[in-house]
Scaffold this active site. Structure first.
Site, PDB file in Angstrom:
ATOM      1  N   ASP A 112       0.817  -1.212   0.000  1.00 44.21           N
ATOM      2  CA  ASP A 112       0.000   0.000   0.000  1.00 44.21           C
ATOM      3  C   ASP A 112       0.852   1.264   0.000  1.00 44.21           C
ATOM      4  O   ASP A 112       2.068   1.214   0.186  1.00 44.21           O
ATOM      5  CB  ASP A 112      -0.896   0.020   1.240  1.00 44.21           C
ATOM      6  N   TYR A 131       6.840 -10.077   7.082  1.00 45.12           N
ATOM      7  CA  TYR A 131       6.633  -8.641   7.246  1.00 45.12           C
ATOM      8  C   TYR A 131       7.166  -8.224   8.610  1.00 45.12           C
ATOM      9  O   TYR A 131       7.144  -9.011   9.562  1.00 45.12           O
ATOM     10  CB  TYR A 131       5.149  -8.281   7.191  1.00 45.12           C
TER      11      TYR A 131
END
Length: 247
Positions: A53, A111
């Site tokens: 994003d 992540y």
């Protein structure tokens, strides 16, 4: 034709995400622009392990593309880095067979999410950590973490905007690292839904602040309803750290 795999690092702060969007600067757009120059104006499409994003960073994003050009791996790295802006770097290049696919061959992803626990902002880290001004009970966060590990339906922890019908994912590891004034959340899983890591982090911060009981996590998972989980943490604290493949 050669299939070229690239590992890519980027500072996401000045990008509207990875994927091409009209009228917006994106990582994919910049990479394809550089490839187009190398291919004398011919458009070369790249495939990525997944999208990130707006403002989300990457240390180990993986892409591939097919090319008629015969260059050595180091030549690809040098040529692309010469043409790319300074907030994108190709860190590794490998020639692969046609069986390799950056998106469909993913076995696991890692992540990391950085939280600066401080009432005072750090001007030099403001684009790379989420500044959290409230005291946190780290032991409560550690108590909540194991509930997320394993295979679950993560509907409660993904954006309602997701286009994925199957919300079942497997998280193999969640590690909480205390590093000076930062908390670093490390996630390893077979895949992550839209905003999933950021919503889990926001929920764990609520636990640390005493707004949620650690033992409430199984119930929130079972409800399969986004409104019961915590507020989503902002994008600039998140990093796509590493992508592993089954071949």
């Amino acid at each position: 034709m050669d299939r070229i795999k690239c590992t890519v690092a980027y500072d996401g702060m000045h990008f509207c995400g990875y994927q091409i969007q009209p009228q917006h600067r994106t990582v994919q757009q910049e990479i394809e622009k550089a490839l187009q120059k190398l291919h004398k104006g011919e458009l070369v499409r790249v495939q990525a392990s997944g999208r990130t994003d707006s403002t989300v960073h990457a240390k180990g994003q993986v892409i591939h593309f097919d090319t008629p050009l015969s260059l050595e791996e180091w030549q690809w790295s040098n040529a692309l880095n010469t043409m790319l802006p300074d907030d994108i770097v190709i860190t590794q290049v490998e020639k692969k067979t046609e069986e390799f696919h950056a998106r469909y061959g993913v076995e696991r992803k890692e992540y990391r999410y950085r939280v600066l626990v401080s009432k005072t902002a750090d001007v030099f880290r403001r684009n790379y950590v989420y500044q959290y001004p409230y005291p946190l009970e780290v032991n409560s966060i550690r108590k909540a973490i194991p509930y997320f590990i394993g295979t679950h339906d993560f509907t409660s922890f993904c954006s309602a905007k997701t286009d994925k019908k199957d919300k079942v994912r497997t998280i193999y590891e969640i590690e909480l690292i205390e590093q000076d004034d930062e908390l670093i959340f490390r996630f390893v899983g077979n895949g992550f839904l839209y905003n999933m890591v950021r919503i889990i982090v926001g929920t764990l911060l609520n636990v640390g602040q005493g707004k949620l009981d650690p033992d409430s996590i199984p119930e929130i998972l079972a409800k399969q309803n986004r409104q019961f989980a915590g507020k989503m943490a902002p994008g600039h604290g998140l990093y796509l750290w590493q992508v592993n493949y089954n071949n």
